[in-house]
Write an enzyme that holds these catalytic residues in place. Structure first.
Site, PDB file in Angstrom:
ATOM      1  N   LYS A   1       6.829 -18.915 -32.449  1.00  0.00           N
ATOM      2  CA  LYS A   1       5.393 -19.012 -31.968  1.00  0.00           C
ATOM      3  C   LYS A   1       4.990 -20.635 -32.070  1.00  0.00           C
ATOM      4  CE  LYS A   1       3.846 -14.427 -33.796  1.00  0.00           C
ATOM      5  NZ  LYS A   1       5.306 -13.983 -34.064  1.00  0.00           N
TER       6      LYS A   1
ATOM      7  N   PHE B   1      -2.343  -7.068 -37.230  1.00  0.00           N
ATOM      8  CA  PHE B   1      -3.483  -6.482 -37.339  1.00  0.00           C
ATOM      9  C   PHE B   1      -3.302  -5.099 -37.733  1.00  0.00           C
ATOM     10  CE2 PHE B   1      -6.435  -9.954 -35.403  1.00  0.00           C
ATOM     11  CZ  PHE B   1      -6.070 -10.821 -36.295  1.00  0.00           C
TER      12      PHE B   1
ATOM     13  N   GLU C   1       4.363 -14.048 -45.749  1.00  0.00           N
ATOM     14  CA  GLU C   1       5.728 -13.685 -45.295  1.00  0.00           C
ATOM     15  C   GLU C   1       6.624 -14.325 -46.195  1.00  0.00           C
ATOM     16  OE1 GLU C   1       8.220 -13.784 -41.024  1.00  0.00           O
ATOM     17  OE2 GLU C   1       6.311 -14.688 -41.203  1.00  0.00           O
TER      18      GLU C   1
ATOM     19  N   HIS D   1       7.830 -14.101 -38.294  1.00  0.00           N
ATOM     20  CA  HIS D   1       6.454 -13.916 -37.700  1.00  0.00           C
ATOM     21  C   HIS D   1       5.644 -15.037 -37.371  1.00  0.00           C
ATOM     22  CE1 HIS D   1       3.675 -11.316 -35.984  1.00  0.00           C
ATOM     23  NE2 HIS D   1       2.474 -11.677 -36.852  1.00  0.00           N
TER      24      HIS D   1
ATOM     25  N   HIS E   1       1.406 -17.261 -29.812  1.00  0.00           N
ATOM     26  CA  HIS E   1       1.412 -15.984 -30.653  1.00  0.00           C
ATOM     27  C   HIS E   1       1.318 -14.903 -29.363  1.00  0.00           C
ATOM     28  CE1 HIS E   1       1.438 -12.275 -32.565  1.00  0.00           C
ATOM     29  NE2 HIS E   1       0.500 -12.585 -33.489  1.00  0.00           N
TER      30      HIS E   1
END
Length: 403
Positions: free
Chosen positions: A320, A389, A298, A287, A325
């Site tokens: 990313k 989120f 992570e 991620h 992102h």
């Protein structure tokens, strides 16, 4: 017994170009699509791909979804005729925010010209399921159709939902992915107000200097099919969605659970769903947002799920770092990229990773691309993570096609 689900088409629009291939080729070559603190799809021009009517009636996020879907369907060989009963083809397109550009534009119209001047297309353009609806209507997909809204894990959730749809017989095939277009004044203001964006404008996942994420836009779409049906029609199989796991942190609206416990459980569930172990994993597409909290959590999650010794042996890189992102599209675009890593056996680097953080000690693929090595022979296996989120955790296990 669960049916196996293979991937037969890929499509993408990203800050590295229009198409799935430029995403992988340019990132592997060290190119970065982030300019002036944002990952904009500067090569995407709606008029080059859409009719005047489509461009006028769709918010930018739906436009991106439509173009990525068209590429994926063509790649799968579906451009002239659907290979299955349309009622047996699903469509799941995620977004984190939806048509925010439409909301801002129409709010300005209402303020400046009054409510009677607001477009009647405002709600159809804004609604988060508009991307899924546009793709389904364009291609006549009449099975299960909906949008997924789970913030930055939405694209991965969409793929997982489509996987289950096919595995358990609700569909024979599905078009799944995510799209996002939030490079707007209000979006930047909101994320800056909560101090989520990098003030320097650099995406440096896992680097000691990381100071926030860089917002990008784009779309990623996969065509999934039940394996025996795909083989029967002579489809080229690009890989397999082998496993899917999802959990909730139930901890904080924006911050990840710091121990990585719930996130590690999502990884463990995906591995178990695929019937594999950490020893089978060749690569992790992280991620990797370039925020202090996410990258630490992570890293902890990967160690817990894979075992610390094994986690340190597996290359981990973040898409990313090259495109920013993409919020609700991120998990889908990263799944598209992960499949291309497995197909080409080339792992792109984590761009901007130059100063190691002593607390983060995995192999984040610094510097340049490197070959992918399958530890046990046969088709290589990779993990693609998406955390969001709201505490959404999603992990996908993807298997490459045999050489």
């Amino acid at each position: 017994m669960k049916r196996r689900v293979v991937i037969t088409g890929l499509g993408a629009v990203t800050p590295l170009g229009v198409g799935a291939a430029p995403l992988h080729e340019r990132w592997a070559a060290g190119a970065c699509g982030i300019v002036d603190g944002a990952g904009a799809c500067k090569e995407f021009e709606p008029a080059d791909h859409l009719s005047v009517k489509e461009a006028r009636r769709l918010d930018r996020f739906s436009q991106l979804a439509l173009v990525a879907s068209a590429e994926a369907l063509a790649h799968a060989g579906w451009e002239s005729e659907l290979p299955y009963d349309p009622l047996r083809i699903g469509c799941v397109i995620a977004t984190g925010i939806g048509g925010i550009e439409t909301v801002e534009t129409q709010h300005d119209v209402m303020r400046d010209k009054g409510p009677r001047s607001v477009s009647p297309l405002g709600i159809p353009q804004y609604m988060p399921n508009a991307g899924a609806a546009a793709v389904a209507m364009k291609h006549g997909l009449k099975g299960h159709m909906y949008g997924v809204v789970s913030a930055c894990s939405g694209g991965a959730h969409a793929i997982g939902s489509a996987l289950r749809m096919i595995q358990y017989g609700d569909a024979d095939a599905a078009v799944a992915g995510g799209a996002e277009a939030t490079l707007t004044p209000f979006s930047f203001a909101c994320f800056n107000s909560m101090q989520a964006l990098s003030p320097t404008g650099f995406s440096r996942p896992f680097d000691a200097r990381r100071d926030g994420f860089v917002m990008g836009e784009g779309a990623g779409v996969l065509v999934l099919e039940e394996e025996s049906a795909a083989r029967e029609r002579g489809a080229t199989i690009l890989g397999e969605v082998a496993g899917y796991g999802s959990t909730s942190d139930a901890f904080h609206l924006t911050a990840p659970e710091p121990t990585g416990g719930p996130a590690s459980r999502a990884i463990e569930l995906a591995l178990a769903d695929a019937g594999v172990t950490a020893e089978d994993v060749s690569y992790v597409n992280a991620h990797g947002t370039s925020t202090q909290l996410n990258d630490a959590a992570e890293t902890a999650a990967l160690k817990r799920a894979l075992g610390e010794a094994r986690a340190k042996q597996i290359p981990v890189s973040s898409t990313k770092s090259a495109i920013g992102h993409l919020l609700g599209a991120a998990g889908a675009v990263e799944a598209v990229e992960t499949l291309q890593v497995l197909a080409t056996r080339v792992i792109p680097p984590t761009l901007g990773y130059e100063v190691p953080d002593p607390e983060l000690d995995l192999d984040y693929v610094p510097g340049e691309a490197r070959p992918l090595v399958a530890p046990n022979g046969g088709p290589p296996l990779a993990i693609s993570n998406s955390f969001a989120f709201g505490g959404h955790n999603v992990s996908l296990v993807l298997r490459g096609a045999p050489e």
